[in-house]
Design a protein around this motif. Structure first.
Motif, PDB file in Angstrom:
ATOM      1  N   GLY A  76       0.674  -1.090   0.046  1.00 50.86           N
ATOM      2  CA  GLY A  76      -0.021   0.161  -0.050  1.00 50.86           C
ATOM      3  C   GLY A  76       0.752   1.147  -0.059  1.00 50.86           C
ATOM      4  N   GLY A  77       2.099   1.198   0.742  1.00 55.09           N
ATOM      5  CA  GLY A  77       2.696   2.379   0.666  1.00 55.09           C
ATOM      6  C   GLY A  77       4.012   2.642  -0.344  1.00 55.09           C
ATOM      7  N   THR A  78       3.842   1.727  -1.279  1.00 56.79           N
ATOM      8  CA  THR A  78       4.959   1.871  -2.297  1.00 56.79           C
ATOM      9  C   THR A  78       4.884   3.252  -2.978  1.00 56.79           C
ATOM     10  OG1 THR A  78       5.927   0.530  -4.176  1.00 56.79           O
ATOM     11  CG2 THR A  78       3.797   0.720  -4.198  1.00 56.79           C
ATOM     12  N   ASP A  79       5.937   3.471  -3.915  1.00 51.12           N
ATOM     13  CA  ASP A  79       5.860   4.560  -4.802  1.00 51.12           C
ATOM     14  C   ASP A  79       5.491   4.033  -6.211  1.00 51.12           C
ATOM     15  OD1 ASP A  79       8.196   3.261  -5.787  1.00 51.12           O
ATOM     16  OD2 ASP A  79       9.485   4.654  -5.158  1.00 51.12           O
ATOM     17  N   ASP A  80       5.533   4.907  -7.460  1.00 48.38           N
ATOM     18  CA  ASP A  80       5.119   4.639  -8.567  1.00 48.38           C
ATOM     19  C   ASP A  80       5.983   3.392  -9.368  1.00 48.38           C
ATOM     20  OD1 ASP A  80       7.276   7.066  -8.680  1.00 48.38           O
ATOM     21  OD2 ASP A  80       7.425   6.123 -10.577  1.00 48.38           O
ATOM     22  N   GLU A  81       7.415   3.420  -8.997  1.00 50.61           N
ATOM     23  CA  GLU A  81       8.205   2.112  -9.324  1.00 50.61           C
ATOM     24  C   GLU A  81       7.589   1.033  -8.751  1.00 50.61           C
ATOM     25  OE1 GLU A  81       9.882   0.692 -12.329  1.00 50.61           O
ATOM     26  OE2 GLU A  81      10.010   2.582 -12.376  1.00 50.61           O
ATOM     27  N   GLY A  82       7.402   0.921  -7.426  1.00 49.76           N
ATOM     28  CA  GLY A  82       7.099  -0.172  -6.816  1.00 49.76           C
ATOM     29  C   GLY A  82       5.855  -0.768  -7.556  1.00 49.76           C
ATOM     30  N   PHE A  83       4.711   0.173  -7.636  1.00 47.70           N
ATOM     31  CA  PHE A  83       3.556  -0.407  -8.294  1.00 47.70           C
ATOM     32  C   PHE A  83       3.797  -0.801  -9.478  1.00 47.70           C
ATOM     33  CE2 PHE A  83      -0.722  -0.087  -9.928  1.00 47.70           C
ATOM     34  CZ  PHE A  83      -1.714  -0.643  -9.101  1.00 47.70           C
TER      35      PHE A  83
END
Length: 355
Positions: free
Chosen positions: A302-309
């Motif tokens: 849930g707390g990831t950034d754009d690259e993580g998503f």
């Protein structure tokens, strides 16, 4: 064309991070299309900022969004039929999408996925599988939080699910599988773990090579392609590894900025530190795959950034591209052919833990 349904309202940061992540994917994948579900007032203004995403997406307005603190039972009562989470899962069931990705409430996502997609025949409990960086490359660890506790036959289910995922993701014909235990000796560990090991040895499946028991330090070593455990131990191991990676990163940053000589040394070793940073970047392995359902669902942090998503979306892309569901069904059939005695199914109780 791989069609991916997106719950745009999930996660801690809302549509901005999610759509930015989809833009990253769109730059790297030319054969992808998105089905985006969410509230129009929240998604439409952000979608206009990413014309590349808008050009390859279909957007559906949903009145309800599942909150991160909703209980799974509440989400099912109030979010069915109307929520962006439900609609994105339902798209997989209807055949409109090949995979669903959400950064939303883990318990609600699992509950809705089980209710909508149902578990595969002969699979008692679904599992969440995570990608784990190792000294050799990567491995798969499951279960990392779908259900707490597992008997011998459920551990075998996880082994079958994990080996199919390894074949789809790593392109390995016969991945090695190990059962996580307190020791490698056959006399050690709980009875259910020892029984699962015995049955896997007897089955001698062509879809996997059963390695035997592995210990906690074998996960990072990459001793096997697939590490099988139950959800309580798996979730603790996952959180511990992620926390340790962040802790080491903080130690390194502090050490490199402490003195002038340390800063000079960093300049000379910058390329090496960059490779280390990339290896320890938890965003690159973001995404837990819900296995054992009649469809592919990927849970992003849930707390990831754009690259993580984007990494979670591309993980789902790879699973769909390499026919994960077909591989799982073939492996289940092969196991039952090798062990014709069959077994009685039991429903799981308890709610999934949070990734």
């Amino acid at each position: 064309m791989i069609r991916i349904s997106i719950d745009a309202m999930g996660g801690d940061h809302g549509p901005e991070i999610i759509l930015h992540g989809l833009d990253n994917v769109a730059q790297r994948r030319t054969d992808v299309r998105f089905l985006i579900f969410g509230r129009e007032d929240a998604v439409a203004p952000v979608l206009r900022k990413y014309p590349r995403v808008a050009a390859i997406s279909d957007f559906t307005h949903c009145e309800v969004s599942v909150r991160m603190d909703d209980k799974p039972s509440q989400a099912l009562r109030h979010g069915r039929w109307k929520s962006s989470m439900w609609k994105s899962i339902e798209a997989v069931k209807a055949g409109d999408a090949d995979v669903c990705v959400s950064a939303g409430n883990t318990g609600a996502l699992m509950a809705m996925s089980k209710f909508c997609l149902r578990t595969m025949a002969a699979i008692e409990r679904p599992a969440i599988a995570a990608i784990w960086p190792t000294a050799k490359s990567e491995s798969i660890v499951l279960d990392v939080g779908a259900t707490i506790g597992a008997d011998a036959h459920q551990l075998i289910d996880f082994a079958i699910l994990g080996s199919a995922m390894a074949r789809a993701l790593f392109q390995v014909d016969r991945p090695t599988v190990g059962l996580l235990n307190v020791g490698v000796e056959e006399v050690k560990g709980q009875e259910d773990v020892r029984e699962a090991g015995r049955l896997l040895r007897e089955a001698d499946l062509t879809s996997m090579r059963y390695h035997g028991f592995v210990e906690g330090d074998d996960i990072g070593r990459g001793t096997v392609d697939v590490v099988v455990t139950e959800g309580f131990a798996g979730n603790i191991a996952l959180k511990t590894a992620e926390g340790t990676a962040r802790q080491i990163g903080e130690y390194l940053r502090a050490a490199m900025s402490r003195t002038l000589m340390a800063k000079v040394g960093y300049l000379f070793a910058r390329n090496a530190f960059q490779r280390l940073r990339e290896k320890m970047d938890v965003r690159k392995i973001n995404g837990g795959v819900f296995l054992g359902l009649n469809g592919i669902v990927v849970k992003s942090h849930g707390g990831t950034d754009d690259e993580g998503f984007a990494a979670a979306v591309e993980l789902g892309y790879d699973m769909a591209r390499n026919n994960l569901i077909d591989k799982i069904r073939a492996d289940i059939d092969a196991f039952h052919a090798a062990m014709p005695a069959g077994r009685a199914g039991r429903q799981a109780d308890g709610e999934p833990t949070d990734l």
